[in-house]
Design an enzyme around this catalytic site. Structure first.
Site, PDB file in Angstrom:
ATOM      1  N   ASN A  48      52.808  86.112  54.696  1.00 35.73           N
ATOM      2  CA  ASN A  48      52.145  85.001  55.384  1.00 35.73           C
ATOM      3  C   ASN A  48      52.930  83.718  55.105  1.00 35.73           C
ATOM      4  OD1 ASN A  48      50.455  82.696  55.758  1.00 35.73           O
ATOM      5  ND2 ASN A  48      48.709  84.073  55.968  1.00 35.73           N
ATOM      6  N   HIS A 102      52.212  78.522  54.514  1.00 32.90           N
ATOM      7  CA  HIS A 102      52.474  77.433  53.564  1.00 32.90           C
ATOM      8  C   HIS A 102      53.825  76.767  53.782  1.00 32.90           C
ATOM      9  CE1 HIS A 102      48.800  77.821  51.457  1.00 32.90           C
ATOM     10  NE2 HIS A 102      49.032  79.062  51.077  1.00 32.90           N
ATOM     11  N   ARG A 105      55.338  66.050  56.178  1.00 33.34           N
ATOM     12  CA  ARG A 105      56.198  64.952  56.634  1.00 33.34           C
ATOM     13  C   ARG A 105      56.267  64.865  58.162  1.00 33.34           C
ATOM     14  NH1 ARG A 105      59.871  62.645  52.819  1.00 33.34           N
ATOM     15  NH2 ARG A 105      58.567  62.373  50.994  1.00 33.34           N
ATOM     16  N   HIS A 161      48.612  82.133  60.653  1.00 30.94           N
ATOM     17  CA  HIS A 161      47.257  81.779  61.091  1.00 30.94           C
ATOM     18  C   HIS A 161      47.363  80.512  61.936  1.00 30.94           C
ATOM     19  CE1 HIS A 161      42.793  81.017  59.729  1.00 30.94           C
ATOM     20  NE2 HIS A 161      42.955  80.921  61.041  1.00 30.94           N
ATOM     21  N   ARG A 218      45.491  77.896  63.356  1.00 34.16           N
ATOM     22  CA  ARG A 218      44.130  77.375  63.197  1.00 34.16           C
ATOM     23  C   ARG A 218      43.788  76.432  64.334  1.00 34.16           C
ATOM     24  NH1 ARG A 218      42.087  78.114  57.645  1.00 34.16           N
ATOM     25  NH2 ARG A 218      40.344  76.874  58.379  1.00 34.16           N
ATOM     26  N   ARG A 228      46.612  72.750  61.435  1.00 32.15           N
ATOM     27  CA  ARG A 228      47.001  72.039  60.215  1.00 32.15           C
ATOM     28  C   ARG A 228      48.343  72.517  59.652  1.00 32.15           C
ATOM     29  NH1 ARG A 228      42.597  74.283  55.896  1.00 32.15           N
ATOM     30  NH2 ARG A 228      41.149  73.549  57.468  1.00 32.15           N
ATOM     31  N   HIS A 229      48.727  73.757  59.960  1.00 39.98           N
ATOM     32  CA  HIS A 229      50.054  74.194  59.488  1.00 39.98           C
ATOM     33  C   HIS A 229      50.869  74.820  60.635  1.00 39.98           C
ATOM     34  CE1 HIS A 229      47.575  77.739  58.785  1.00 39.98           C
ATOM     35  NE2 HIS A 229      47.083  77.300  57.634  1.00 39.98           N
ATOM     36  N   GLU A 246      46.719  85.763  62.766  1.00 38.28           N
ATOM     37  CA  GLU A 246      45.339  85.552  62.310  1.00 38.28           C
ATOM     38  C   GLU A 246      44.745  84.441  63.160  1.00 38.28           C
ATOM     39  OE1 GLU A 246      45.526  84.391  58.256  1.00 38.28           O
ATOM     40  OE2 GLU A 246      46.230  86.332  57.575  1.00 38.28           O
ATOM     41  N   THR A 297      41.124  77.307  52.702  1.00 41.20           N
ATOM     42  CA  THR A 297      41.681  78.548  53.224  1.00 41.20           C
ATOM     43  C   THR A 297      40.505  79.404  53.686  1.00 41.20           C
ATOM     44  OG1 THR A 297      43.076  80.478  52.740  1.00 41.20           O
ATOM     45  CG2 THR A 297      41.718  79.648  50.937  1.00 41.20           C
ATOM     46  N   THR A 298      40.783  80.554  54.306  1.00 43.93           N
ATOM     47  CA  THR A 298      39.709  81.417  54.785  1.00 43.93           C
ATOM     48  C   THR A 298      38.814  81.795  53.595  1.00 43.93           C
ATOM     49  OG1 THR A 298      41.363  82.282  56.296  1.00 43.93           O
ATOM     50  CG2 THR A 298      39.243  83.426  56.237  1.00 43.93           C
ATOM     51  N   GLU A 319      40.831  94.415  57.770  1.00 47.86           N
ATOM     52  CA  GLU A 319      41.577  93.876  56.625  1.00 47.86           C
ATOM     53  C   GLU A 319      40.537  93.546  55.567  1.00 47.86           C
ATOM     54  OE1 GLU A 319      44.699  90.947  57.162  1.00 47.86           O
ATOM     55  OE2 GLU A 319      44.295  90.112  55.179  1.00 47.86           O
ATOM     56  N   HIS A 340      44.338  88.450  50.686  1.00 48.80           N
ATOM     57  CA  HIS A 340      43.749  87.194  50.232  1.00 48.80           C
ATOM     58  C   HIS A 340      43.721  87.130  48.715  1.00 48.80           C
ATOM     59  CE1 HIS A 340      41.752  83.375  50.492  1.00 48.80           C
ATOM     60  NE2 HIS A 340      42.026  83.399  51.771  1.00 48.80           N
ATOM     61  N   GLY A 341      44.440  86.145  48.191  1.00 52.39           N
ATOM     62  CA  GLY A 341      44.443  85.902  46.751  1.00 52.39           C
ATOM     63  C   GLY A 341      45.262  86.892  45.948  1.00 52.39           C
ATOM     64  N   GLY A 390      50.436  85.553  51.050  1.00 50.04           N
ATOM     65  CA  GLY A 390      51.069  84.284  51.385  1.00 50.04           C
ATOM     66  C   GLY A 390      51.271  83.360  50.198  1.00 50.04           C
ATOM     67  N   HIS A 391      50.180  82.831  49.681  1.00 49.79           N
ATOM     68  CA  HIS A 391      50.250  81.734  48.716  1.00 49.79           C
ATOM     69  C   HIS A 391      51.111  82.070  47.505  1.00 49.79           C
ATOM     70  CE1 HIS A 391      48.706  78.903  45.627  1.00 49.79           C
ATOM     71  NE2 HIS A 391      48.820  78.074  46.644  1.00 49.79           N
TER      72      HIS A 391
HETATM   73  N1  PXP Z   1      44.730  87.660  54.996  1.00 49.37           N
HETATM   74  C1  PXP Z   1      43.961  86.761  55.652  1.00 49.37           C
HETATM   75  C2  PXP Z   1      43.032  87.241  56.711  1.00 49.37           C
HETATM   76  C3  PXP Z   1      44.063  85.384  55.365  1.00 49.37           C
HETATM   77  O1  PXP Z   1      43.293  84.509  56.036  1.00 49.37           O
HETATM   78  C4  PXP Z   1      45.007  84.954  54.403  1.00 49.37           C
HETATM   79  C5  PXP Z   1      45.183  83.495  54.128  1.00 49.37           C
HETATM   80  O2  PXP Z   1      45.703  82.877  55.262  1.00 49.37           O
HETATM   81  C6  PXP Z   1      45.783  85.925  53.754  1.00 49.37           C
HETATM   82  C7  PXP Z   1      45.609  87.269  54.059  1.00 49.37           C
HETATM   83  C8  PXP Z   1      46.790  85.559  52.715  1.00 49.37           C
HETATM   84  O3  PXP Z   1      46.130  85.048  51.595  1.00 49.37           O
HETATM   85  P1  PXP Z   1      46.944  84.397  50.407  1.00 49.37           P
HETATM   86  O4  PXP Z   1      47.641  83.193  50.960  1.00 49.37           O
HETATM   87  O5  PXP Z   1      45.897  84.062  49.397  1.00 49.37           O
HETATM   88  O6  PXP Z   1      47.925  85.431  49.924  1.00 49.37           O
END
Ligand code: PXP
Length: 239
Positions: free
Chosen positions: A7, A10, A18, A43, A45, A49-50, A70, A100-101, A151, A191-192, A213-214
């Site tokens: 993902n 970020h 900027r 994603h 949105r 925002r990104h 997404e 975030t979601t 997912e 996620h996470g 992603g993060h």
């Molecule tokens: N899956 C979904 C559906 C998400 O919304 C996100 C965050 O955008 C991720 C995965 C990735 O999550 P993370 O950035 O915490 O790894």
């Protein structure tokens, strides 16, 4: 072996800070693919925002693995998806104020609308995944509305306050994977997830794809900083 969807939201977040051109998520996607990513997840949105519409359009042309978009199940997003045609859409709940979601879709509550959204996207040749909590009722509802994949939201596992809660959350994920597979759904998760907690979830088996992603982008900033500073020092030194 499970696949990895990277993902790159970020990367776009840093660019938007900027309002300029760099870093470009399109370049980030190419590097992620060269490093072995099996897919690129973004994603788009409602508030942009990104990731921007331009990013989705260009990624559609440049990504060689697959694009997983997404998005909220709104008319605007469905129209965009049908025009751009990513390989996969993952429908997520979206709140304006969230960082975030924050959790999975309530598929039971929004069954009618989701069934229509899933069908419209599938008619356009797009594989549809629903982002849901590891809750048996939500998994059954996802199968009922005709989703191809779920997912599984791993956020509660990732944020568990102690080992006991983490274990309970992992069992919920394991049971969710089994139930979804039994109902004929493909299973992704995300996620996470981090370099520390991924091992336990990946060891469960039965999960086709992790979307992360993060943690990856955070690591990229740190492992890339040494080289970036050295490059700038050299430019100043040899000017
Ligand atoms: N899956 C979904 C559906 C998400 O919304 C996100 C965050 O955008 C991720 C995965 C990735 O999550 P993370 O950035 O915490 O790894």
């Amino acid at each position: 072996m499970a696949q990895l969807g990277v993902n790159i939201d970020h990367v776009a977040t840093i660019r938007q800070a900027r309002g300029g051109m760099e870093p470009d998520p399109v370049a980030a996607a190419a590097i992620a693919e060269m490093a072995g990513a099996d897919g690129i997840t973004i994603h788009l949105r409602e508030d942009r925002r990104h990731i921007q519409d331009r990013d989705l359009r260009l990624l559609r042309e440049t990504v060689q693995t697959k694009v997983n978009l997404e998005m909220a199940a709104t008319d605007e997003m469905i129209a965009i998806a049908l025009a751009v045609k990513p390989e996969q859409c993952t429908l997520v709940p979206e709140k304006r104020q969230e960082l975030t979601t924050e959790g999975g879709l309530d598929v039971r509550l929004h069954a009618q609308a989701l069934e229509k959204a899933v069908a419209r996207l599938q008619e356009g040749g797009i594989v549809v995944s629903l982002f849901i909590d590891p809750d048996p009722d939500q998994i059954k509802a996802a199968a009922k509305v005709g989703a191809d994949y779920v997912e599984i939201h791993t956020g509660c596992f990732a944020e568990a306050a102690d080992g006991k809660i983490e274990e309970q959350e992992l069992i919920k994920i394991e049971n969710a994977v089994k139930l979804a597979s039994k109902l004929g759904l493909g299973v992704n998760a995300g996620h996470g997830l981090t370099y520390t907690n991924i091992k336990k979830v990946a060891a469960l088996g039965g999960i086709e794809e992790f979307n992360i992603g993060h943690s990856i982008i955070s690591r990229a900033v740190l492992v890339g900083l040494d080289r970036a500073v050295r490059d700038m020092v050299d430019l100043i030194k040899y000017a």
